[in-house]
Design a protein around this motif. Structure first.
Motif, PDB file in Angstrom:
ATOM      1  N   GLN A  99     -32.636   9.465  -0.139  1.00 54.84           N
ATOM      2  CA  GLN A  99     -33.330  10.186   0.035  1.00 54.84           C
ATOM      3  C   GLN A  99     -34.068  10.034  -1.716  1.00 54.84           C
ATOM      4  N   PRO A 100     -33.638  10.866  -2.323  1.00 56.88           N
ATOM      5  CA  PRO A 100     -33.432  10.495  -3.657  1.00 56.88           C
ATOM      6  C   PRO A 100     -34.772   9.942  -3.983  1.00 56.88           C
ATOM      7  N   VAL A 101     -33.669   8.581  -3.642  1.00 57.54           N
ATOM      8  CA  VAL A 101     -34.406   7.115  -4.659  1.00 57.54           C
ATOM      9  C   VAL A 101     -36.277   6.815  -3.396  1.00 57.54           C
ATOM     10  N   LEU A 102     -35.904   7.617  -2.163  1.00 56.25           N
ATOM     11  CA  LEU A 102     -37.200   7.109  -1.298  1.00 56.25           C
ATOM     12  C   LEU A 102     -38.340   8.126  -1.516  1.00 56.25           C
ATOM     13  N   ARG A 103     -37.292   9.129  -1.982  1.00 57.22           N
ATOM     14  CA  ARG A 103     -38.922  10.083  -2.289  1.00 57.22           C
ATOM     15  C   ARG A 103     -39.503  10.414  -3.711  1.00 57.22           C
ATOM     16  N   GLY A 104     -38.647   9.052  -5.038  1.00 54.45           N
ATOM     17  CA  GLY A 104     -39.110   8.674  -6.041  1.00 54.45           C
ATOM     18  C   GLY A 104     -38.811  10.281  -7.368  1.00 54.45           C
ATOM     19  N   ASP A 105     -37.216  10.654  -7.456  1.00 54.44           N
ATOM     20  CA  ASP A 105     -36.540  11.547  -7.822  1.00 54.44           C
ATOM     21  C   ASP A 105     -35.935  10.363  -8.631  1.00 54.44           C
ATOM     22  N   ALA A 106     -35.396   9.092  -8.152  1.00 54.09           N
ATOM     23  CA  ALA A 106     -34.599   8.487  -8.664  1.00 54.09           C
ATOM     24  C   ALA A 106     -34.706   6.872  -8.578  1.00 54.09           C
ATOM     25  N   PRO A 107     -34.112   6.567  -9.828  1.00 55.88           N
ATOM     26  CA  PRO A 107     -35.058   4.972  -9.660  1.00 55.88           C
ATOM     27  C   PRO A 107     -34.188   4.207  -9.088  1.00 55.88           C
ATOM     28  N   TYR A 108     -34.192   3.097  -8.312  1.00 56.31           N
ATOM     29  CA  TYR A 108     -33.410   2.306  -7.082  1.00 56.31           C
ATOM     30  C   TYR A 108     -33.380   1.328  -8.118  1.00 56.31           C
ATOM     31  N   LEU A 109     -31.703   1.079  -7.491  1.00 59.02           N
ATOM     32  CA  LEU A 109     -31.025   0.356  -8.661  1.00 59.02           C
ATOM     33  C   LEU A 109     -30.499  -0.733  -7.889  1.00 59.02           C
ATOM     34  N   ALA A 110     -31.595  -1.751  -8.006  1.00 59.40           N
ATOM     35  CA  ALA A 110     -30.299  -3.342  -6.533  1.00 59.40           C
ATOM     36  C   ALA A 110     -29.163  -3.319  -6.724  1.00 59.40           C
ATOM     37  N   VAL A 111     -28.076  -2.862  -6.743  1.00 63.01           N
ATOM     38  CA  VAL A 111     -27.155  -3.535  -6.535  1.00 63.01           C
ATOM     39  C   VAL A 111     -26.665  -3.879  -4.644  1.00 63.01           C
ATOM     40  N   VAL A 158     -26.904   3.195  -0.269  1.00 59.70           N
ATOM     41  CA  VAL A 158     -25.451   3.355   0.606  1.00 59.70           C
ATOM     42  C   VAL A 158     -25.485   3.730   1.255  1.00 59.70           C
ATOM     43  N   SER A 159     -26.685   5.278   2.023  1.00 61.64           N
ATOM     44  CA  SER A 159     -26.654   5.961   3.288  1.00 61.64           C
ATOM     45  C   SER A 159     -27.794   6.204   3.087  1.00 61.64           C
ATOM     46  N   TRP A 160     -28.109   6.915   4.524  1.00 62.16           N
ATOM     47  CA  TRP A 160     -29.757   7.663   3.841  1.00 62.16           C
ATOM     48  C   TRP A 160     -29.634   9.115   3.448  1.00 62.16           C
ATOM     49  N   ASP A 161     -28.253   9.355   3.871  1.00 58.59           N
ATOM     50  CA  ASP A 161     -28.537  10.943   2.107  1.00 58.59           C
ATOM     51  C   ASP A 161     -28.823  10.684   0.916  1.00 58.59           C
ATOM     52  N   GLY A 190     -29.434   6.006  10.005  1.00 52.87           N
ATOM     53  CA  GLY A 190     -28.639   5.499   9.746  1.00 52.87           C
ATOM     54  C   GLY A 190     -28.915   3.791   8.657  1.00 52.87           C
ATOM     55  N   LEU A 191     -28.405   4.423   7.098  1.00 55.09           N
ATOM     56  CA  LEU A 191     -28.894   3.499   6.413  1.00 55.09           C
ATOM     57  C   LEU A 191     -27.683   2.579   5.666  1.00 55.09           C
ATOM     58  N   LEU A 192     -28.332   1.278   5.543  1.00 54.20           N
ATOM     59  CA  LEU A 192     -26.947   0.831   4.332  1.00 54.20           C
ATOM     60  C   LEU A 192     -27.598  -0.316   4.381  1.00 54.20           C
ATOM     61  N   GLY A 193     -28.463  -0.707   2.658  1.00 53.36           N
ATOM     62  CA  GLY A 193     -28.576  -1.758   1.716  1.00 53.36           C
ATOM     63  C   GLY A 193     -28.112  -2.321   0.669  1.00 53.36           C
ATOM     64  N   ALA A 206     -26.287   6.908  12.152  1.00 50.59           N
ATOM     65  CA  ALA A 206     -27.104   7.597  12.870  1.00 50.59           C
ATOM     66  C   ALA A 206     -27.168   8.927  14.016  1.00 50.59           C
ATOM     67  N   CYS A 207     -26.124   8.271  14.955  1.00 49.48           N
ATOM     68  CA  CYS A 207     -25.504   9.177  16.077  1.00 49.48           C
ATOM     69  C   CYS A 207     -24.909  10.145  15.515  1.00 49.48           C
ATOM     70  N   ILE A 208     -23.842  10.186  13.894  1.00 45.75           N
ATOM     71  CA  ILE A 208     -23.499  11.186  13.651  1.00 45.75           C
ATOM     72  C   ILE A 208     -24.570  11.878  13.075  1.00 45.75           C
ATOM     73  N   ALA A 209     -25.300  11.752  12.910  1.00 43.83           N
ATOM     74  CA  ALA A 209     -26.798  12.888  11.969  1.00 43.83           C
ATOM     75  C   ALA A 209     -27.430  13.491  12.768  1.00 43.83           C
ATOM     76  N   ALA A 210     -27.169  12.276  13.883  1.00 44.68           N
ATOM     77  CA  ALA A 210     -27.672  12.890  15.742  1.00 44.68           C
ATOM     78  C   ALA A 210     -26.990  14.000  16.183  1.00 44.68           C
ATOM     79  N   GLY A 211     -26.521  14.193  16.233  1.00 42.54           N
ATOM     80  CA  GLY A 211     -25.088  14.942  17.251  1.00 42.54           C
ATOM     81  C   GLY A 211     -24.863  14.527  18.246  1.00 42.54           C
ATOM     82  N   CYS A 212     -25.676  13.260  18.552  1.00 43.38           N
ATOM     83  CA  CYS A 212     -25.372  12.346  19.789  1.00 43.38           C
ATOM     84  C   CYS A 212     -24.309  12.189  20.271  1.00 43.38           C
TER      85      CYS A 212
END
Length: 275
Positions: free
Chosen positions: A26-38, A20-23, A13-16, A70-76
């Motif tokens: 991911q393109p930003v974290l991979r370097g496929d999209a620019p990071y926009l600090a909103v 907006v979310s982990w999904d 789970g990610l928010l910052g 994180a729990c929803i993504a894990a299915g736990c």
């Protein structure tokens, strides 16, 4: 924790700010999209009843949001897991209001409300979470200043070998108002959560991870983000110390990530991915 611990990441789970979310991150974290600090937008924690949602501050909302994701993504089942909650500062706004109240002259205006007091303790997010999900398993709340994420990860990993169930790790931060912000500047709210499983668990991240301690790790050992804007975020928000690990998972490339857990201790995480 002696030797190396192999583990898996079952859900994230990610928010910052700008994340907006982990999904979506991911393109930003991979370097496929620019990071926009909103600025971060923190949703209401839907697991809480309406009355509890009104009482919960931003610090609780951030922690519960990423824990839920994180729990929803894990299915736990969230009620079936031990938890580790970690934050360098806790609820900055609540701390500010309590200080303002206590600085007033003796009298009715100096009384602290029960809700303010409840939310002032460091394990308030853990308490709200376990009440919301009906969790009766062990919970640990950690504070290690700027190394709080690494310290929390260490605490969570130490529980895995003796646990038959996954462990939920939640790291979150919220800023202080002025004048406390001038002393402890945190630019925005941020949270990250991992559902961690034993090495044999099916892994959401598709990675094999192995952690070992680096005693006496010198300053500057920590892995930096590849992206300069994300590195600025990593340096300014303690929960963002997770970003190099998230970058490695998003890129799905073998990597070695070092995360400080104290001024004298670090965790080295080795990641390998199936072809």
């Amino acid at each position: 924790m002696s030797g190396a611990i192999e583990f898996s990441v079952l859900g994230i789970g990610l928010l910052g700010p700008g994340l907006v979310s982990w999904d979506e991150a991911q393109p930003v974290l991979r370097g496929d999209a620019p990071y926009l600090a909103v600025p971060s937008v923190v949703p209401a924690p839907l697991r809480l009843p309406a009355a509890e949602r009104r009482r919960a501050g931003t610090a609780v909302k951030v922690a519960l949001c990423v824990a839920d994701s994180a729990c929803i993504a894990a299915g736990c089942d969230p009620a079936a897991m031990a938890t580790v909650f970690t934050s360098s500062s806790g609820d900055g706004v609540n701390c500010h209001i309590l200080c303002e109240t206590l600085a007033r002259p003796p009298g009715p205006d100096r009384l602290v409300s029960p809700t303010r007091f409840t939310n002032s303790v460091h394990n308030a997010p853990a308490g709200y979470w376990h009440i919301a999900v009906g969790g009766r398993h062990a919970s640990t709340s950690v504070c290690a200043h700027d190394d709080s994420f690494g310290a929390g990860l260490l605490a969570a990993l130490a529980q895995l070998p003796g646990s038959a169930a996954p462990v939920l790790l939640v790291s979150s931060e919220t800023p202080y108002p002025e004048p406390l912000n001038a002393t402890r500047p945190l630019p925005d709210a941020m949270g990250v959560a991992f559902v961690l499983g034993a090495a044999g668990d099916p892994t959401h991240a598709g990675a094999r991870l192995k952690a070992r301690l680096l005693p006496g790790a010198p300053a500057g050992t920590a892995t930096r983000c590849r992206d300069a804007a994300l590195e600025d975020l990593r340096e300014r928000i303690p929960a963002a110390r997770a970003l190099p690990l998230l970058e490695a998972i998003a890129r799905r490339q073998a990597a070695r990530v070092v995360l400080p857990a104290s001024p004298q201790l670090a965790l080295e995480i080795a990641l390998e991915f199936a072809p």
